[in-house]
Design an enzyme around this catalytic site. Sequence first.
Site, PDB file in Angstrom:
ATOM      1  N   ASP A 312       0.840  -1.184   0.000  1.00  0.00           N
ATOM      2  CA  ASP A 312       0.000   0.000   0.000  1.00  0.00           C
ATOM      3  C   ASP A 312       0.882   1.244   0.000  1.00  0.00           C
ATOM      4  O   ASP A 312       1.913   1.282   0.680  1.00  0.00           O
ATOM      5  CB  ASP A 312      -0.906  -0.001   1.229  1.00  0.00           C
ATOM      6  CG  ASP A 312      -1.925   1.125   1.179  1.00  0.00           C
ATOM      7  OD1 ASP A 312      -2.619   1.243   0.167  1.00  0.00           O
ATOM      8  OD2 ASP A 312      -1.995   1.882   2.158  1.00  0.00           O
ATOM      9  N   ASP A 349     -11.689  21.921   8.546  1.00  0.00           N
ATOM     10  CA  ASP A 349     -11.164  20.653   8.033  1.00  0.00           C
ATOM     11  C   ASP A 349     -10.191  20.075   9.053  1.00  0.00           C
ATOM     12  O   ASP A 349      -9.080  20.580   9.224  1.00  0.00           O
ATOM     13  CB  ASP A 349     -10.463  20.902   6.697  1.00  0.00           C
ATOM     14  CG  ASP A 349     -10.093  19.597   5.991  1.00  0.00           C
ATOM     15  OD1 ASP A 349     -10.180  18.532   6.637  1.00  0.00           O
ATOM     16  OD2 ASP A 349      -9.709  19.660   4.810  1.00  0.00           O
ATOM     17  N   PHE A 382     -16.019  18.310   4.920  1.00  0.00           N
ATOM     18  CA  PHE A 382     -15.655  17.369   3.854  1.00  0.00           C
ATOM     19  C   PHE A 382     -16.474  16.089   3.985  1.00  0.00           C
ATOM     20  O   PHE A 382     -16.734  15.606   5.079  1.00  0.00           O
ATOM     21  CB  PHE A 382     -14.165  17.034   3.934  1.00  0.00           C
ATOM     22  CG  PHE A 382     -13.721  16.001   2.926  1.00  0.00           C
ATOM     23  CD1 PHE A 382     -13.357  16.392   1.643  1.00  0.00           C
ATOM     24  CD2 PHE A 382     -13.679  14.655   3.255  1.00  0.00           C
ATOM     25  CE1 PHE A 382     -12.954  15.446   0.713  1.00  0.00           C
ATOM     26  CE2 PHE A 382     -13.275  13.712   2.330  1.00  0.00           C
ATOM     27  CZ  PHE A 382     -12.914  14.112   1.053  1.00  0.00           C
ATOM     28  N   SER A 383     -16.868  15.538   2.833  1.00  0.00           N
ATOM     29  CA  SER A 383     -17.550  14.236   2.815  1.00  0.00           C
ATOM     30  C   SER A 383     -17.046  13.453   1.613  1.00  0.00           C
ATOM     31  O   SER A 383     -16.577  14.026   0.625  1.00  0.00           O
ATOM     32  CB  SER A 383     -19.071  14.410   2.725  1.00  0.00           C
ATOM     33  OG  SER A 383     -19.446  14.846   1.432  1.00  0.00           O
ATOM     34  N   ALA A 384     -17.120  12.139   1.721  1.00  0.00           N
ATOM     35  CA  ALA A 384     -16.665  11.290   0.619  1.00  0.00           C
ATOM     36  C   ALA A 384     -17.536  11.476  -0.613  1.00  0.00           C
ATOM     37  O   ALA A 384     -17.091  11.241  -1.741  1.00  0.00           O
ATOM     38  CB  ALA A 384     -16.679   9.826   1.062  1.00  0.00           C
ATOM     39  N   HIS A 385     -18.767  11.927  -0.412  1.00  0.00           N
ATOM     40  CA  HIS A 385     -19.679  12.118  -1.540  1.00  0.00           C
ATOM     41  C   HIS A 385     -19.337  13.371  -2.342  1.00  0.00           C
ATOM     42  O   HIS A 385     -19.214  13.333  -3.568  1.00  0.00           O
ATOM     43  CB  HIS A 385     -21.124  12.188  -1.034  1.00  0.00           C
ATOM     44  CG  HIS A 385     -22.117  12.448  -2.125  1.00  0.00           C
ATOM     45  ND1 HIS A 385     -22.385  11.537  -3.119  1.00  0.00           N
ATOM     46  CD2 HIS A 385     -22.909  13.533  -2.382  1.00  0.00           C
ATOM     47  CE1 HIS A 385     -23.294  12.042  -3.946  1.00  0.00           C
ATOM     48  NE2 HIS A 385     -23.628  13.256  -3.507  1.00  0.00           N
ATOM     49  N   ARG A 387     -16.531  15.336  -1.818  1.00  0.00           N
ATOM     50  CA  ARG A 387     -15.074  15.469  -1.919  1.00  0.00           C
ATOM     51  C   ARG A 387     -14.638  16.935  -1.879  1.00  0.00           C
ATOM     52  O   ARG A 387     -13.683  17.332  -2.513  1.00  0.00           O
ATOM     53  CB  ARG A 387     -14.546  14.785  -3.185  1.00  0.00           C
ATOM     54  CG  ARG A 387     -14.695  13.274  -3.184  1.00  0.00           C
ATOM     55  CD  ARG A 387     -13.939  12.631  -4.305  1.00  0.00           C
ATOM     56  NE  ARG A 387     -14.444  13.059  -5.609  1.00  0.00           N
ATOM     57  CZ  ARG A 387     -13.784  12.897  -6.749  1.00  0.00           C
ATOM     58  NH1 ARG A 387     -12.581  12.352  -6.744  1.00  0.00           N
ATOM     59  NH2 ARG A 387     -14.309  13.289  -7.892  1.00  0.00           N
TER      60      ARG A 387
END
Length: 687
Positions: A312, A349, A382-385, A387
């Site tokens: 990774d 953030d 911030f959200s993963a949806h 971005r």
Amino acid sequence: MNEMLAMFDRKLVLEAVVESFKRLSPRHQLRNPVMFVVWLGSLLTTGLYLQALRGSGEAPAGFIFAVTLWLWFTVLFANFAEAIAEGRGKAQAAALRGLRKTVWAKKLVEPKLGSLSRPVPSEELRCGDIVMVSAGETIPGDGVVIEGIASVDESAITGESAPVIREAGGDFSSATGGTRVLSDWLMIRIEANPGETFLDRMICMVEGAQRKKTPNEIALTILLVFFTLIFLLAVATLLPFSMFSVVVSGAGQVVTVTALTALLVCLIPTTIGGLLSAIGVAGMGRMMARKVIATSGRAVEAAGDVDVLLLDKTGTITLGNRQASTLIAALGVSDKLLAEAALMSSLADETPEGRSIVVLAKEKLQLRGRDISAEGATFVHFSAHTRMSGIDFNGRSIRKGAAEAVRTYIESLGGCMPREVTMAVEDVSRRGSTPLVVAEGARILGIVELKDIVKGGIKERFSELRQMGIRTVMITGDNRLTAAAIAAEAGVDDFLAEATPEAKLKLIREYQQQGRLVAMTGDGTNDAPALAQADVAVAMNSGTQAAKEAGNMVDLDSNPTKLIEIVETGKQMLMTRGSLTTFSIANDVAKYFAIIPAMFVATYPQLGALNVMRLATPNSAILSAVIFNALIIIALIPLALKGVAYRPLGAAALLRRNLLVYGCGGLILPFIGIKAIDLILVGLKLA
């Protein structure tokens, strides 16, 4: 020197000596076919000695006794090598058992903070139970933190004195039984029943006596049995041949059964046969010393044969904490305006990247924070949806996020991404950095460059792996441009960009279909399918339960770079086995020249010219070879336990090194050792 003394602790040695005699039973000896032949030979010469005491021996009773004594020593020394290796593992297990004690846990009646609790012993906890652990208390069992954050002392498990943070959610929610909470409190959901905890698994795995032979070890055992059978058949034909020669020539003496037995023991690969089990047990012990728990000996074995490493990017190849390094303003936008907008959009953030932007704006551009709460500011987290993150205040709407996300956002407001900004985004990606675009309303203000630093020395480590014939593949969720740049800087052979669980699984299967052995690390539930498929799967101790159950190794340090050390440890075990096998076979060749001429000079006196070592008598030659054969096993025990020095060499270079060092050493040392023993025996008038 200290390490050698620790290896042969007095109590450990005494226990191993006692265990050596216990293992003389035929049931135990049958597990090692090579040493079983030596055991049978010892019984045979013992019977011949008893017969000689009654006056009907085939050779002098003193000679038969000496051969018998050293044959038994050979068996005992092999037993001692195995017992000392297993004893070290059992001592480690005993220390771990000291950690497994009854802990009174506060089991919650209802899974919520402030609910009633009742004290129960840790042995009564079951999967799904909720417990509360406060500062100064011991965590009663393995589980997952579902509420709270605390500093935890895991030194009893990992050996590291520095405390770690455990908190609900994320990658640091795993809690291990036997560790101690230092501050605050944790609400933990128990994930393991008694007898199935991580500590129980550790104790089980370091018990060398329960270790199963690996495929390579079984293959080597078969090879050693093959050599043994060949020499057994060869020696079986020598007695009739000797008798026939004496009858025909009318001179000389028949080769005795005692001498033939000694010949057989000296010629079969007793050295590696006696040390083989100890090497395997010690290999697992060295893996444990690296703070890695292997759930099977097969996993340790496979680690030495791995030829593809999936690594990774974040935390393994790079430091993992991307930092804001540069602000690139769009045409017509001042640096100060861009910095101010980036600062305000990052105030809410809490990610490392967001905090680094605030630091960059404040320190490098001399901006100062301002109290915008009085201005009616609204933070966009911030959200993963989406971005994106940002802030709305005084009619201004500032956003910061991934380039595509910001592009979609400004296009929805009627704006467009300037061409020079698009080119700048691509340039940043090519450098291996991550671009974040800052916009106010429909206007692009510029780019924040986040740089993920490649770890120092990692490129050299990959070069060493390449010399060993191991292919390195970087796995990352970054886009191809960013991934390609970091892969080039780190020196990996290949990379998988925009990786998904399905893509990782597919890649592993493709390599395995090519006949390769694949190793990888993982810590999340989304890594579980790939970990289950990989030949060597190292799960992080700080990771999810699904990852730890899917892997066949668990890294107590939760250090992804440990995978490289695991491969090195596996390679070292194979190198040790290969080196000692080479030494053993070379030993047999040398002993052949020492003992064969001495044996047949009794039948053919004219063959005395072949006694190149000028050994005193046939009996002293045979006895010297038998004594050397026994002593070399005990002399090599430290090397079998510690392992040969690891060097990142390819298969061809490793073969040349083995032949040069251990092959030549195995040929030369017996001549010196046997001659020295012969001189001692003659000097003491024992032969």
